[in-house]
Write an enzyme that holds these catalytic residues in place. Structure first.
Site: not given
Ligand code: 13P
Length: 249
Positions: A9, A11, A94, A96, A166, A172, A212, A233-234
């Site tokens: 993802n 983002k 999600h 967010e 999640e 994150g 993470s 993610g990251g």
């Protein structure tokens, strides 16, 4: 056999040239045939990503869509618009979207129905916040999120659902759920599927973990028998890291 799936993802990251670089790097790295890899770039990069990943085994997902069919929703994107450019998978729910854009379980229930009506596949995200875990109500929180959005669906539609647990406190933050915490929740989710549907559905739905996940912890997290992959993610913004996670299975 349940599918093993790793999804990136991205983002709100990467413009067109960065997207092209990342996709070319991803394509150059070997991956096992039995793992499905999905990437979710920003809306503006979806067409380009589809084009670049054409004839590869990578698939492309959108990060969101609106629950209306069409009309006066300035700035929004519909299921048909995504399907029109060949994007058949969408991430919904999600954290967010829930926290920053106020998407409730009820709104998400509607979005899921619209996506499934359009014959799209849904990666449905959910998970508890830190306070809820500290208060030891994480199982109830997740049960409610799933119940409101998904447990009314006819069993036939579950072939188009991928679940993504999640925990919000792990997104994150660099802090992951321990492999035991992830496995406990995933096995609980599977037991809810048995309760609300049956063993066949419970055994067939892939449940991904997100929060993470990095190359150095992926193997441990994926070792849970009910953990069928990850939503990253990251670390998905770097081709080597992302593919190291894919190859950690
Ligand atoms: P991180 O991997 O950066 O924690 O993000 C997880 C996530 O939100 C994926 O959807």
């Amino acid at each position: 056999m349940r599918e093993k799936i790793v999804t990136g993802n991205w983002k709100m990251n990467y413009d067109e040239s960065q997207t092209i670089d990342l996709l070319n790097n991803l394509k150059s790295i070997k991956k096992p045939n039995d793992i499905r890899v999905i990437v979710a770039p920003a809306f503006t990069q979806l067409s380009k990503s589809k084009e670049l990943l054409n004839e590869t085994s990578f698939s492309v997902a959108a990060q969101n869509m609106n629950g209306a069919i069409s009309g006066a929703y300035t700035g929004e994107i519909s299921a048909d618009m995504l399907k029109g450019i060949g994007v058949n998978t969408v991430i919904l729910g999600h954290s967010e979207r829930r926290s920053l854009f106020h998407e409730t379980d009820e709104i998400l229930a509607e979005k899921v129905r619209v996506a499934l009506d359009a014959d799209m596949e849904v990666i449905f995200c959910f998970g508890e916040e830190l306070e809820q875990r500290r208060s030891n109500i994480h199982l109830e929180v997740v049960e409610k999120q799933l119940k409101v959005a998904l447990f009314d669906l006819p069993r036939l539609l579950w072939k188009n659902i991928i679940l993504a647990y999640e925990p919000v406190w792990a997104i994150g933050t660099g802090e992951t759920a321990s492999p035991e915490q992830a496995q406990e929740m995933h096995s609980y989710i599977r037991s809810l599927l048995v309760l609300n549907y049956d063993e066949i559905i419970a055994d067939s739905v892939a449940i991904l973990y997100g929060g993470s996940v990095k190359p150095n912890n992926a193997k441990e997290i994926f070792s849970g028998t009910d953990v069928d992959g990850g939503l990253i993610g990251g670390a998905s913004l770097n081709a080597n890291d992302f593919m190291a996670i894919v190859n950690a299975f």
